[in-house]
Design a protein around this motif. Structure first.
Motif, PDB file in Angstrom:
ATOM      1  N   UNK A  35     -19.945  -1.582  35.896  1.00  0.00           N
ATOM      2  CA  UNK A  35     -20.808  -2.556  36.143  1.00  0.00           C
ATOM      3  C   UNK A  35     -21.671  -2.316  37.503  1.00  0.00           C
ATOM      4  N   UNK A  36     -22.774  -2.220  37.212  1.00  0.00           N
ATOM      5  CA  UNK A  36     -23.830  -2.051  38.449  1.00  0.00           C
ATOM      6  C   UNK A  36     -24.820  -3.288  38.676  1.00  0.00           C
ATOM      7  N   UNK A  37     -25.246  -3.199  39.773  1.00  0.00           N
ATOM      8  CA  UNK A  37     -26.300  -4.291  40.037  1.00  0.00           C
ATOM      9  C   UNK A  37     -27.497  -3.592  40.799  1.00  0.00           C
ATOM     10  N   UNK A  38     -28.559  -4.232  41.025  1.00  0.00           N
ATOM     11  CA  UNK A  38     -29.521  -3.767  41.673  1.00  0.00           C
ATOM     12  C   UNK A  38     -29.816  -4.219  43.112  1.00  0.00           C
TER      13      UNK A  38
ATOM     14  N   UNK B   7     -24.974  -6.215  36.388  1.00  0.00           N
ATOM     15  CA  UNK B   7     -24.552  -7.514  36.891  1.00  0.00           C
ATOM     16  C   UNK B   7     -25.612  -8.428  37.472  1.00  0.00           C
ATOM     17  N   UNK B   8     -25.983  -9.406  36.871  1.00  0.00           N
ATOM     18  CA  UNK B   8     -27.454 -10.199  37.427  1.00  0.00           C
ATOM     19  C   UNK B   8     -26.792 -11.426  38.110  1.00  0.00           C
ATOM     20  N   UNK B   9     -25.644 -11.725  37.983  1.00  0.00           N
ATOM     21  CA  UNK B   9     -25.156 -12.859  38.413  1.00  0.00           C
ATOM     22  C   UNK B   9     -24.096 -12.747  39.428  1.00  0.00           C
ATOM     23  N   UNK B  10     -24.072 -11.647  40.117  1.00  0.00           N
ATOM     24  CA  UNK B  10     -22.946 -11.446  41.208  1.00  0.00           C
ATOM     25  C   UNK B  10     -21.442 -11.745  40.807  1.00  0.00           C
ATOM     26  N   UNK B  11     -21.170 -11.424  39.571  1.00  0.00           N
ATOM     27  CA  UNK B  11     -19.989 -11.715  39.113  1.00  0.00           C
ATOM     28  C   UNK B  11     -19.372 -10.710  38.279  1.00  0.00           C
ATOM     29  N   UNK B  12     -18.958  -9.614  38.784  1.00  0.00           N
ATOM     30  CA  UNK B  12     -18.784  -8.288  37.617  1.00  0.00           C
ATOM     31  C   UNK B  12     -17.360  -8.587  36.990  1.00  0.00           C
ATOM     32  N   UNK B  13     -16.423  -9.496  37.459  1.00  0.00           N
ATOM     33  CA  UNK B  13     -15.217  -9.712  36.571  1.00  0.00           C
ATOM     34  C   UNK B  13     -15.557 -10.346  35.379  1.00  0.00           C
ATOM     35  N   UNK B  14     -16.425 -11.235  35.632  1.00  0.00           N
ATOM     36  CA  UNK B  14     -16.853 -12.078  34.102  1.00  0.00           C
ATOM     37  C   UNK B  14     -17.452 -10.928  33.152  1.00  0.00           C
ATOM     38  N   UNK B  15     -18.396 -10.036  33.966  1.00  0.00           N
ATOM     39  CA  UNK B  15     -18.998  -9.219  32.897  1.00  0.00           C
ATOM     40  C   UNK B  15     -17.909  -8.097  32.420  1.00  0.00           C
ATOM     41  N   UNK B  16     -16.788  -8.058  32.685  1.00  0.00           N
ATOM     42  CA  UNK B  16     -15.751  -7.264  32.445  1.00  0.00           C
ATOM     43  C   UNK B  16     -14.838  -7.879  31.138  1.00  0.00           C
TER      44      UNK B  16
END
Length: 306
Positions: free
Chosen positions: A185-188, A235-244
Motif C-alpha cells: 500500500x503506497x501513497x503520494x 491509499x487515497x484516504x490515509x487508511x492503509x488498514x482499510x485498503x488491506x
C-alpha cells in the motif's frame, strides 16, 4: 520459520471455543504438533473464607468442571487423538498475563485467541498478546472456517515483512501450495507538486519504485515454488488498514499474515501501527501476527509484574 510443535489455545466457554479448537486441529495436522494447551482463565476465583469452610471442594470442583467442559469440546473435534498431548489448564487472574507466562514456561510456538464480533468481549487481550508474546499469535474471528487456499501478506518490504512472507510460504507449502498475494500500500506524498509532476505522474513514479522494491525483496526469499502475486494499492484516504481489509475481501483471502515490528528488547512493545490497527478493526478474517520465536525480550519485565 519453524513448525508449530507446541501451541496454546485460549478458550472461555463461549460458542467461539469450537471454532478455535477446529483451527488448532487444522494447524496441528500439518505441523507435527506435539503438545496443545487448552487454557481457560477465570478472572476471579476468590470465595469468602466462610463459604470455603462449609464447601471445601468448591474451587476444586469449579476447576474440574471447566477442564471437563474444555475436554468435551476438544474431543468432539480431535476424536481419539493419540499423537498429540492435549492438556487442559485453568488459571485465575488477568488473561493476557497468564497466557504470556504459560507461553514462556512451555516455550510455545503459537498462541490462538478468538476475535468476538457478536459475543461479549473487548479484544484488548489479543492486542496485549501481540505486543508481548515471544511467538506468533493467530486471531480467529467468530464463524470463520479453517482453510488455506489464498493468503494476503501486506508488505512494506522490510525485515519484519520478510518474516511474514516466509511464514506465509511455509503455510502455503504445508497446505497444498496455496496462492499468496503480496500487497504493498503506497501513497503520494503531499509535496509532490514541488517536483513539477502531476498527481497522476507521481502516482506512476511511486508504483514503479514499489515494483522495483518488490523484486529486490522477493529475490531474498526462498518461495518454494509457491505462486506469489504482487499487487500495489494506492491509499487515497490515509487508511492503509482499510485498503488491506478491502483487498483481502476482494480476492477472497482465507487469512492475513503480517509481521510484528518489535523484534528486540528495545522494541518489544512496538508491533507497528499497521498490525495494531488490523487487530482492532479486522473482524472478518483470521489474522496471523508473526514474530520469530524468542525475539521479544521485553516479556521478562511483564512476567515480573505477575
Amino acid at each position: 520459520m519453524y513448525l508449530i510443535k507446541k501451541m496454546i489455545v485460549c478458550l472461555d466457554q463461549s460458542s467461539l471455543d469450537k471454532t478455535l479448537v477446529e483451527f488448532a486441529q487444522f494447524i496441528a495436522r500439518v505441523n507435527q504438533t506435539k503438545k496443545i494447551f487448552f487454557v481457560n482463565v477465570i478472572k476471579n476465583l476468590s470465595v469468602p473464607k466462610e463459604v470455603l469452610e462449609e464447601f471445601p471442594n468448591l474451587i476444586e470442583n469449579m476447576i474440574t468442571e471447566r477442564q471437563n467442559a474444555m475436554q468435551k469440546t476438544v474431543s468432539e473435534v480431535f476424536g481419539d487423538q493419540k499423537d498429540i498431548s492435549l492438556n487442559y489448564v485453568v488459571k485465575e487472574g488477568n488473561l493476557s498475563k497468564k497466557i504470556l507466562k504459560l507461553s514462556e514456561e512451555k516455550s510455545v510456538d503459537m498462541i490462538i485467541i478468538g476475535r468476538k464480533t457478536t459475543l461479549p468481549g473487548t479484544g484488548v487481550a489479543a492486542l496485549r498478546l501481540a505486543r508481548r508474546a515471544s511467538c506468533s499469535l493467530l486471531i480467529i474471528p467468530e464463524t470463520t472456517v479453517p482453510k488455506v487456499q489464498k493468503i494476503l501478506v501486506p508488505s512494506d518490504f522490510s525485515e519484519y515483512s520478510k518474516d511474514a512472507m516466509e511464514e506465509a510460504i511455509m503455510i502455503a507449502a504445508r497446505h497444498g501450495n496455496a496462492e499468496i498475494v503480496c500487497q504493498n500500500v503506497f501513497n503520494v506524498p503531499s509535496g509532490y507538486h514541488f517536483t513539477g509532476k502531476t498527481y497522476e505522474e507521481f502516482t506512476q513514479i511511486m508504483q514503479m519504485h514499489a515494483e522495483i522494491n518488490y523484486k529486490k525483496f522477493i529475490r531474498k526469499i526462498d518461495t518454494k515454488n509457491i505462486k506469489i502475486t504482487p499487487v500495489y494499492t494506492q491509499d487515497d484516504n490515509d487508511d492503509p488498514v482499510q485498503e488491506i481489509i478491502d483487498k483481502a475481501l476482494e480476492i477472497g483471502a482465507d487469512g492475513i499474515v503480517i509481521g510484528a515490528k518489535g523484534r528486540t528488547a528495545a522494541t518489544a512493545l512496538f508491533i507497528g501501527s499497521m498490525a495494531e490497527r488490523l487487530i482492532q478493526f479486522n473482524d472478518t478474517l483470521p489474522l496471523l501476527v508473526t514474530r520469530p520465536k524468542g525475539k521479544n525480550a521485553g516479556i521478562l519485565d511483564y512476567i515480573l509484574e505477575i
